[in-house]
Design a protein around this motif. Structure first.
Motif, PDB file in Angstrom:
ATOM      1  N   GLY A 330       0.790  -1.268   0.198  1.00  0.00           N
ATOM      2  CA  GLY A 330      -0.041   0.116   0.004  1.00  0.00           C
ATOM      3  C   GLY A 330       0.601   1.116   0.039  1.00  0.00           C
ATOM      4  N   VAL A 331       2.146   1.118  -0.235  1.00  0.00           N
ATOM      5  CA  VAL A 331       2.866   2.475  -0.386  1.00  0.00           C
ATOM      6  C   VAL A 331       2.482   3.252  -1.430  1.00  0.00           C
ATOM      7  CG1 VAL A 331       4.777   0.926  -1.758  1.00  0.00           C
ATOM      8  CG2 VAL A 331       5.374   3.018  -0.577  1.00  0.00           C
ATOM      9  N   SER A 332       2.564   4.723  -1.022  1.00  0.00           N
ATOM     10  CA  SER A 332       2.430   5.805  -1.792  1.00  0.00           C
ATOM     11  C   SER A 332       3.493   5.816  -2.702  1.00  0.00           C
ATOM     12  CB  SER A 332       1.834   6.981  -1.251  1.00  0.00           C
ATOM     13  OG  SER A 332       1.858   8.164  -2.205  1.00  0.00           O
ATOM     14  N   ILE A 333       3.639   5.916  -4.248  1.00  0.00           N
ATOM     15  CA  ILE A 333       4.887   6.111  -4.755  1.00  0.00           C
ATOM     16  C   ILE A 333       5.088   7.476  -5.670  1.00  0.00           C
ATOM     17  CG2 ILE A 333       6.511   4.994  -6.311  1.00  0.00           C
ATOM     18  CD1 ILE A 333       5.156   2.193  -5.734  1.00  0.00           C
ATOM     19  N   ALA A 334       5.945   8.329  -5.306  1.00  0.00           N
ATOM     20  CA  ALA A 334       5.978   9.487  -6.306  1.00  0.00           C
ATOM     21  C   ALA A 334       7.178   9.296  -7.198  1.00  0.00           C
ATOM     22  CB  ALA A 334       6.167  10.658  -5.274  1.00  0.00           C
ATOM     23  N   GLY A 335       7.317  10.163  -8.053  1.00  0.00           N
ATOM     24  CA  GLY A 335       8.525  10.054  -9.064  1.00  0.00           C
ATOM     25  C   GLY A 335       8.449  11.314 -10.105  1.00  0.00           C
ATOM     26  N   LYS A 336       8.414  10.901 -11.203  1.00  0.00           N
ATOM     27  CA  LYS A 336       8.382  12.072 -12.275  1.00  0.00           C
ATOM     28  C   LYS A 336       6.944  12.639 -12.785  1.00  0.00           C
ATOM     29  CE  LYS A 336      12.634  10.381 -14.407  1.00  0.00           C
ATOM     30  NZ  LYS A 336      13.383  11.571 -14.463  1.00  0.00           N
ATOM     31  N   ASP A 337       5.976  12.102 -11.666  1.00  0.00           N
ATOM     32  CA  ASP A 337       4.662  12.596 -12.169  1.00  0.00           C
ATOM     33  C   ASP A 337       4.299  13.995 -12.155  1.00  0.00           C
ATOM     34  OD1 ASP A 337       4.903  12.393  -9.621  1.00  0.00           O
ATOM     35  OD2 ASP A 337       3.142  11.224  -9.101  1.00  0.00           O
ATOM     36  N   ASP A 338       5.155  14.457 -11.203  1.00  0.00           N
ATOM     37  CA  ASP A 338       4.933  15.949 -11.222  1.00  0.00           C
ATOM     38  C   ASP A 338       5.493  16.844 -12.283  1.00  0.00           C
ATOM     39  OD1 ASP A 338       7.489  15.910 -10.492  1.00  0.00           O
ATOM     40  OD2 ASP A 338       7.220  17.055  -8.723  1.00  0.00           O
ATOM     41  N   GLY A 339       6.203  16.267 -13.287  1.00  0.00           N
ATOM     42  CA  GLY A 339       7.065  17.190 -14.186  1.00  0.00           C
ATOM     43  C   GLY A 339       8.141  17.824 -13.669  1.00  0.00           C
ATOM     44  N   LEU A 340       8.618  17.801 -12.484  1.00  0.00           N
ATOM     45  CA  LEU A 340       9.734  18.606 -12.254  1.00  0.00           C
ATOM     46  C   LEU A 340      11.051  17.925 -12.466  1.00  0.00           C
ATOM     47  CD1 LEU A 340      10.823  20.951 -10.646  1.00  0.00           C
ATOM     48  CD2 LEU A 340      10.961  19.629  -8.888  1.00  0.00           C
ATOM     49  N   THR A 341      11.020  16.556 -12.303  1.00  0.00           N
ATOM     50  CA  THR A 341      11.988  15.655 -12.530  1.00  0.00           C
ATOM     51  C   THR A 341      11.798  14.775 -13.807  1.00  0.00           C
ATOM     52  OG1 THR A 341      11.246  13.917 -11.034  1.00  0.00           O
ATOM     53  CG2 THR A 341      12.746  15.546 -10.158  1.00  0.00           C
ATOM     54  N   GLY A 342      11.291  15.523 -14.877  1.00  0.00           N
ATOM     55  CA  GLY A 342      11.141  14.774 -16.146  1.00  0.00           C
ATOM     56  C   GLY A 342      12.433  14.531 -17.041  1.00  0.00           C
ATOM     57  N   PHE A 343      12.480  14.370 -18.011  1.00  0.00           N
ATOM     58  CA  PHE A 343      13.667  14.066 -18.798  1.00  0.00           C
ATOM     59  C   PHE A 343      14.668  15.259 -18.856  1.00  0.00           C
ATOM     60  CE2 PHE A 343      13.592  10.263 -21.343  1.00  0.00           C
ATOM     61  CZ  PHE A 343      14.660  10.092 -21.714  1.00  0.00           C
ATOM     62  N   GLY A 344      15.888  15.236 -19.050  1.00  0.00           N
ATOM     63  CA  GLY A 344      16.822  16.071 -18.888  1.00  0.00           C
ATOM     64  C   GLY A 344      17.955  15.712 -17.703  1.00  0.00           C
ATOM     65  N   GLU A 345      18.807  16.634 -17.677  1.00  0.00           N
ATOM     66  CA  GLU A 345      19.762  16.491 -16.743  1.00  0.00           C
ATOM     67  C   GLU A 345      19.338  16.912 -15.193  1.00  0.00           C
ATOM     68  OE1 GLU A 345      23.603  18.680 -17.163  1.00  0.00           O
ATOM     69  OE2 GLU A 345      24.542  16.680 -17.036  1.00  0.00           O
ATOM     70  N   PHE A 346      19.845  16.386 -14.326  1.00  0.00           N
ATOM     71  CA  PHE A 346      19.621  16.749 -12.835  1.00  0.00           C
ATOM     72  C   PHE A 346      20.377  17.819 -12.363  1.00  0.00           C
ATOM     73  CE2 PHE A 346      17.060  12.991 -10.690  1.00  0.00           C
ATOM     74  CZ  PHE A 346      16.013  13.338 -11.576  1.00  0.00           C
ATOM     75  N   SER A 347      20.031  18.557 -11.473  1.00  0.00           N
ATOM     76  CA  SER A 347      20.936  19.474 -10.827  1.00  0.00           C
ATOM     77  C   SER A 347      20.851  19.638  -9.482  1.00  0.00           C
ATOM     78  CB  SER A 347      20.601  20.747 -11.473  1.00  0.00           C
ATOM     79  OG  SER A 347      19.330  21.373 -11.057  1.00  0.00           O
ATOM     80  N   LEU A 348      21.233  20.073  -8.702  1.00  0.00           N
ATOM     81  CA  LEU A 348      21.240  20.164  -7.070  1.00  0.00           C
ATOM     82  C   LEU A 348      19.904  20.877  -6.855  1.00  0.00           C
ATOM     83  CD1 LEU A 348      21.762  19.808  -4.105  1.00  0.00           C
ATOM     84  CD2 LEU A 348      23.281  21.739  -4.412  1.00  0.00           C
ATOM     85  N   ASP A 349      19.804  22.084  -7.468  1.00  0.00           N
ATOM     86  CA  ASP A 349      18.669  22.851  -7.229  1.00  0.00           C
ATOM     87  C   ASP A 349      17.224  21.968  -7.494  1.00  0.00           C
ATOM     88  OD1 ASP A 349      16.913  25.329  -7.067  1.00  0.00           O
ATOM     89  OD2 ASP A 349      16.797  25.077  -9.286  1.00  0.00           O
ATOM     90  N   LEU A 350      17.290  21.283  -8.787  1.00  0.00           N
ATOM     91  CA  LEU A 350      16.092  20.584  -9.129  1.00  0.00           C
ATOM     92  C   LEU A 350      15.731  19.392  -8.030  1.00  0.00           C
ATOM     93  CD1 LEU A 350      15.319  19.215 -12.637  1.00  0.00           C
ATOM     94  CD2 LEU A 350      15.416  17.572 -10.546  1.00  0.00           C
ATOM     95  N   VAL A 351      16.758  18.787  -7.554  1.00  0.00           N
ATOM     96  CA  VAL A 351      16.521  17.808  -6.480  1.00  0.00           C
ATOM     97  C   VAL A 351      16.031  18.276  -5.293  1.00  0.00           C
ATOM     98  CG1 VAL A 351      17.562  15.839  -5.489  1.00  0.00           C
ATOM     99  CG2 VAL A 351      17.869  16.061  -7.639  1.00  0.00           C
ATOM    100  N   ARG A 352      16.490  19.546  -5.079  1.00  0.00           N
ATOM    101  CA  ARG A 352      16.167  20.123  -3.476  1.00  0.00           C
ATOM    102  C   ARG A 352      14.678  20.551  -3.646  1.00  0.00           C
ATOM    103  NH1 ARG A 352      19.909  24.914  -1.922  1.00  0.00           N
ATOM    104  NH2 ARG A 352      18.507  24.682  -0.303  1.00  0.00           N
ATOM    105  N   ARG A 353      14.378  21.147  -4.807  1.00  0.00           N
ATOM    106  CA  ARG A 353      12.886  21.321  -4.984  1.00  0.00           C
ATOM    107  C   ARG A 353      11.951  20.231  -5.001  1.00  0.00           C
ATOM    108  NH1 ARG A 353      11.875  24.413  -9.958  1.00  0.00           N
ATOM    109  NH2 ARG A 353      14.140  23.865 -10.882  1.00  0.00           N
ATOM    110  N   ARG A 354      12.325  19.172  -5.784  1.00  0.00           N
ATOM    111  CA  ARG A 354      11.744  17.846  -5.660  1.00  0.00           C
ATOM    112  C   ARG A 354      11.270  17.259  -3.965  1.00  0.00           C
ATOM    113  NH1 ARG A 354       8.111  15.468  -5.367  1.00  0.00           N
ATOM    114  NH2 ARG A 354       7.423  13.720  -6.748  1.00  0.00           N
ATOM    115  N   LEU A 355      12.518  17.376  -3.478  1.00  0.00           N
ATOM    116  CA  LEU A 355      12.541  16.946  -2.042  1.00  0.00           C
ATOM    117  C   LEU A 355      11.647  17.694  -1.277  1.00  0.00           C
ATOM    118  CD1 LEU A 355      16.337  15.745  -1.347  1.00  0.00           C
ATOM    119  CD2 LEU A 355      14.201  14.252  -1.751  1.00  0.00           C
ATOM    120  N   ALA A 356      11.660  19.114  -1.413  1.00  0.00           N
ATOM    121  CA  ALA A 356      10.855  20.049  -0.605  1.00  0.00           C
ATOM    122  C   ALA A 356       9.205  19.741  -1.026  1.00  0.00           C
ATOM    123  CB  ALA A 356      11.194  21.551  -1.063  1.00  0.00           C
TER     124      ALA A 356
END
Length: 632
Positions: A330-356
């Motif tokens: 029953g775990v709730s799973i999140a990932g790229k569904d919010d569009g923030l971490t879609g295709f493309g290169e990651f960055s520290l700023d992007l991952v910080r915003r996704r975690l927030a």
């Protein structure tokens, strides 16, 4: 002695990620390295080539060979053949190169390779030097080959050693998937021991395994599935797949983060930057295929909420969701569904915003954004600087002459290489590009569909890579196309690696020079002209003559790459150009030729001596406006 060659276990050195892969392959006892150069993988074979030269110069015999193949398919086929002969082989290419090499990869996985083959596929999220961002983890899944994804130089060495060990143990190809950031980062690497030699493990004659006619292939597919299950067991206990538990007493729902490949670096920095360490359990995956399903399932069972972080496509996320559904979790799973971490290169700023977002916190202010009061947060972005042909590059003269001859009346089919930069104004000699080697074939198709005059541009290395088949097809099908082969004597875009058209004295005794003109004529082209790429009058005459004809015509513009001529061949020019007469003609030449050595101050044109290579193309484009003088 080069640190990469030191047999000094325990020593630590700073290596590029690509250099760490070289060291790992040496420690594994690699016998043969084959490649087609492509950024961001190019430093691997180039470093092996440099090390081999050093060993030979010292009067010793290297334990490994290096081959630059005509394309990635050939590189993988040579490597596969050598691995069938018992050799440990490393085959390197960039991500799009695996599209070319996919055919032998799939079959090599079916039949198996006793010697052991590791395929380095270097992906390029963010398109730093590529035409797409494809995620080659998909190939590992489709071809059923194990996949390792290093996130540091140390892991690049360790995983290369592990990949060779697994490849020989399972007798299956193994993928080592890197990205631009991992290939070009620099980090500490602890040296392991170098073996004196590694024995070959050749195949035993067994046509019912190694000749995949349909009946054999059906059985080998079952064998491949069994090998992947064995690889899955390895992944379940791999030291590259680790779990860090949440801190005791963490409040709120039980949270877990599943992260793979280079995204692990961004996650570690983001958790530290925002004081979130210990707030969630973390499952790091370094051996990412086949999935350690038991490890992932057990991790999910201890979570109420899970976040999947992966650079590129949402491959891992889909697999994790499927596992949760399969096991009724029953775990709730999140990932790229919010569009923030879609295709493309990651960055520290992007991952910080996704975690927030996931933790329900306010997002941190991104560098360069405007605050609520309108003040700039961080540094203003630097002005864009589009890529450009080098000063003195003969491709510029060819494009200038083509524009003078055909203007906008012709359609220009381009290809992969330095010359793609002809798309920029004022040259504008690239209307479309499909893939490497496509300029002749796609240009032929366009001409057939529209009846428009088409000029296709292709470089010498690309011609050997995949242009010859397109030219043969054009002759066979009586297409109407003018093909321009830009022969600058090297594989320039990726760092001046050799190709079959290079001069024999450059290639050395282990390779043979192939002349492009007789190859073109042997393929059935009757109208062939060869001119110097820096001779504007000869280029104009050739374009006018060939443009008046129909059918398949080929112009070979031959001129060494200006950087290669200066750095590798020792051919510098003693003179530079300068403006002899200001006025409309000087401004016209600046605007139409657009050499980077030109500079403009108001209505006056000047030549920057530090950039001028002495090609004297401007003297031909605007006679009397420019003149030559000796360098200061």
């Amino acid at each position: 002695m080069d640190p990469l060659l030191r047999d000094a276990p325990g020593e630590r050195h700073l290596f590029l990620g690509n250099e760490a892969i070289v060291r790992g392959a040496l420690e594994a006892g690699v016998h043969l390295v084959t490649c087609y150069p492509g950024t961001p993988s190019s430093e691997v074979p180039d470093t092996f080539s440099r090390l081999r030269d050093q060993i030979l110069a010292a009067g010793e015999r290297p334990g490994f060979g290096v081959e630059y193949a005509t394309n990635e398919k050939v590189a993988l086929e040579v490597g596969a053949g050598a691995a069938l002969g018992g050799a440990q082989c490393l085959v390197t290419m960039k991500h799009v190169g695996l599209n070319v090499a996919a055919d032998p990869l799939f079959t090599a996985a079916y039949v198996g390779l006793p010697g052991g083959l590791v395929l380095l596929s270097a992906d390029d999220p963010g398109c730093h030097s590529s035409q797409n961002e494809q995620d080659n983890r998909s190939y590992a899944r489709a071809a059923h080959v194990p996949c390792f994804e290093p996130a540091s130089a140390e892991e690049a060495r360790d995983m290369t050693v592990a990949a060779f060990r697994l490849a020989r143990e399972l007798e299956q190809p193994v993928m080592l998937r890197t990205t631009t950031r991992v290939s070009h980062l620099r980090g500490p690497v602890t040296l392991g021991p170098l073996p004196e030699s590694v024995e070959h493990a050749p195949m035993k004659r067994e046509p019912t395994r190694y000749v995949p006619v349909p009946a054999v292939a059906l059985r080998r597919h079952c064998a491949l599935d069994a090998q992947m299950e064995a690889a899955r067991a390895v992944a379940e206990v791999s030291p590259f797949n680790t779990v860090r538990a949440a801190a005791p007493g963490a409040k709120g729902p039980r949270r877990g983060i599943i992260v793979s490949g280079p995204a692990r670096n961004y996650l570690a920095d983001a958790l530290h930057a925002d004081g979130l360490e210990g707030r969630a359990a973390v499952l790091e995956l370094g051996m990412t295929w086949p999935l350690p399903t038991e490890l992932i399932t057990a991790f999910l069972a201890d979570c109420d909420e899970a976040l999947v972080l992966e650079e590129g496509a949402n491959l891992l996320e889909r697999d994790v969701r499927a596992l949760a559904q399969e096991h009724g979790l029953g775990v709730s799973i999140a990932g790229k569904d919010d569009g923030l971490t879609g295709f493309g290169e990651f960055s520290l700023d992007l991952v910080r915003r996704r975690l927030a977002r996931w933790f329900g916190h306010s997002e941190p202010e991104a560098p360069g954004r405007k605050t609520a009061r309108g003040a700039a947060c961080g540094c203003e972005p630097l002005p864009g600087r589009p890529p450009n042909l080098c000063p003195g590059c003969a491709h510029r003269a060819v494009y200038y002459a083509a524009r003078k001859a055909f203007g906008d009346e012709a359609i220009y089919s381009s290809d992969i290489g330095c010359y793609t930069l002809g798309l920029l104004p004022p040259l504008r000699t690239a209307d479309f590009l499909v893939c490497m080697g496509s300029s002749i074939s796609a240009g032929s198709g366009y001409a057939r569909a529209t009846g428009a005059p088409v000029v296709g541009f292709i470089g010498d290395s690309t011609f050997f890579h995949s242009g010859m088949t397109g030219l043969a097809n054009a002759v066979f099908n009586r297409h109407n196309i003018l093909v321009v082969i830009l022969d600058n004597g090297t594989t320039a875009m990726t760092g001046h690696q050799p190709n079959p058209g290079m001069a024999q004295h450059v290639l050395g005794e282990n390779a043979a020079h192939l002349d492009i003109e007789p190859i073109v004529r042997a393929l059935g082209v009757e109208e062939v002209r060869k001119v110097r790429g820096s001779n504007l009058s000869a280029l104009r005459a050739a374009f006018e003559e060939l443009g008046a004809l129909s059918g398949v015509r080929v112009l070979i513009a031959e001129e060494p790459c200006v950087l290669y001529a200066r750095r590798k061949l020792g051919k510098g020019k003693p003179r530079v150009a300068e403006v002899a007469r200001q006025g409309v003609e000087a401004l016209r030449c600046l605007e139409e030729l657009a050499c980077p050595a030109f500079c403009r101050n108001g209505d006056e044109v000047a030549v920057d001596e530090s950039l001028c290579t002495g090609c004297m193309i401007c003297l031909q484009a605007a006679p009397g406006v420019f003149r030559a003088r000796n360098r200061a």
